[in-house]
Design an enzyme around this catalytic site. Structure first.
Site, PDB file in Angstrom:
ATOM      1  N   SER A   1       0.891  -1.176   0.000  1.00  0.00           N
ATOM      2  CA  SER A   1       0.000   0.000   0.000  1.00  0.00           C
ATOM      3  C   SER A   1       0.922   1.217   0.000  1.00  0.00           C
ATOM      4  O   SER A   1       1.322   1.711   1.049  1.00  0.00           O
ATOM      5  CB  SER A   1      -0.895   0.026   1.243  1.00  0.00           C
TER       6      SER A   1
ATOM      7  N   LYS B   1      -6.291   2.805  -2.931  1.00  0.00           N
ATOM      8  CA  LYS B   1      -6.054   2.077  -1.672  1.00  0.00           C
ATOM      9  C   LYS B   1      -5.946   3.047  -0.489  1.00  0.00           C
ATOM     10  O   LYS B   1      -6.490   2.787   0.596  1.00  0.00           O
ATOM     11  CB  LYS B   1      -4.762   1.252  -1.798  1.00  0.00           C
TER      12      LYS B   1
ATOM     13  N   LYS C   1       0.192   5.131   8.261  1.00  0.00           N
ATOM     14  CA  LYS C   1       0.893   5.475   7.003  1.00  0.00           C
ATOM     15  C   LYS C   1      -0.104   5.704   5.868  1.00  0.00           C
ATOM     16  O   LYS C   1       0.011   6.666   5.110  1.00  0.00           O
ATOM     17  CB  LYS C   1       1.870   4.319   6.687  1.00  0.00           C
TER      18      LYS C   1
END
Ligand code: NDP
Length: 296
Positions: free
Chosen positions: A93, A168, A237
């Site tokens: 990701s 994503k 993140k």
């Protein structure tokens, strides 16, 4: 069809994904902690390599690492060994801007890049039913499709390089907001004396339901198990990436900003190694209540 594939990064997701590849293709595996690659070879019949450069013998190179920073570090090491025509499929990701830079470097060597992050968690990786969102050229997407299909339930071509990572990041931002908002709502109800288990039954057949209320809260929070399958640091993140994208696009996004800040605060307070759902415990501690079924 692929002659040989390689998989770099045998973590929670990569280990079972590479297992599905090894059932269909000759699969080389490399992992920073080499013992995991050896265990993988024993379990799935893949070929564990200790020298990273050996993975350059593959036609399709998969990566599934924490962030684009680790992907770039691997690319730096591998680039001199790569053969023209190699297709790099990054299931991390990652960060769309970073991916565009990596793709450019690969193109200069006659290779191509697809960002192909996945959704479905550890369970989806083990079952081989992941949702995969792919960014890159149509031609490379079609070339990779039969290989990605080894671990996917649904595969989507969502745009040029970076688009997969962008989708994503937004998906995971929605997950983060869903988790935080459900925790605040259910903590309020618990404090007011409503059984959170009953409240969830209602919400899950009503308009406020989300993946968090349907899956996370019943399976991870009410049970008080918080199994560690996706770390809080990794979701933090993803929220940072989504906020950076909104800034780049000049989209005011105060909700996204707040969720990202809350995940940074949670990481500082309870650590990044816990499961992402552990953020609920923090909201519980602020509220002075636990979101657990009421014992009659
Ligand atoms: P893990 O932390 O379980 O695994 C990370 C992998 O990366 C390990 O193989 C680790 O090696 C390797 N690694 C870490 N740092 C380095 C480095 N500096 N150099 C080389 N290898 C390194 O992560 P996940 O499998 O959970 O996640 C991987 C990616 O997939 C992330 O981008 C995450 O956001 C995403 N993702 C995760 C999901 C989940 O439910 N867990 C769901 C969907 C996407 P070692 O074994 O040596 O530590």
């Amino acid at each position: 069809m692929a002659n040989r594939v390689a998989f770099i990064g045998l973590g929670t997701m990569g280990y079972p994904m590479a297992g599905h590849l090894a059932r269909r293709f000759e699969t080389l595996v490399w992992n920073r902690t080499a013992s995991k690659a050896q265990a993988h070879a024993q379990q799935f019949g893949s070929y564990a390599v200790t020298d990273l450069r050996e993975t350059a013998a593959a036609e399709f190179l998969f990566t599934c690492l924490p962030t684009s920073v680790e992907v770039e570090a691997i690319l730096e090491q591998l680039l001199p060994a790569l053969k023209p025509g190699t297709l790099w499929v990054d299931c991390t990701s990652g960060d769309p801007q970073h991916s565009r830079r990596l793709a450019q470097r690969l193109r200069e060597r006659g290779c191509d890049f697809l960002d192909a992050p996945v959704s479905g968690g550890k369970a989806g990786a083990e079952a081989g039913t992941l949702t995969v969102m792919v960014g890159g050229s149509r031609e490379s997407y079609e070339r990779a499709l039969p290989v990605i299909g080894a671990f996917a339930g649904k595969v989507f071509h969502v745009g040029d390089v970076g688009a997969g990572h962008a989708v994503k990041a937004v998906n995971n931002m929605l997950l983060a907001i869903g988790l935080l908002s459900a925790a605040e709502g259910l903590a309020t109800l618990a404090k007011l004396g409503v059984d959170p288990a009953v409240a969830l039954e209602v919400i899950n057949v009503s308009s406020g339901r989300s993946f968090s209320t349907e899956v996370h809260f019943p399976e991870r929070v009410l049970t008080r198990q918080f199994p560690n399958t996706f770390s809080l640091a990794l979701l933090a993140k993803d929220t940072r990436i989504a906020v950076a994208m909104a800034r780049e696009a000049y989209v005011p996004a105060p909700l996204m900003q707040l969720a990202a800040e809350m995940f940074e605060m949670a990481k500082a307070q309870i650590g990044g190694d816990v499961d992402h759902t552990a953020v609920v415990k923090l909201i519980e501690s602020w509220a002075g209540v636990q979101i657990a079924p009421r014992s009659e």
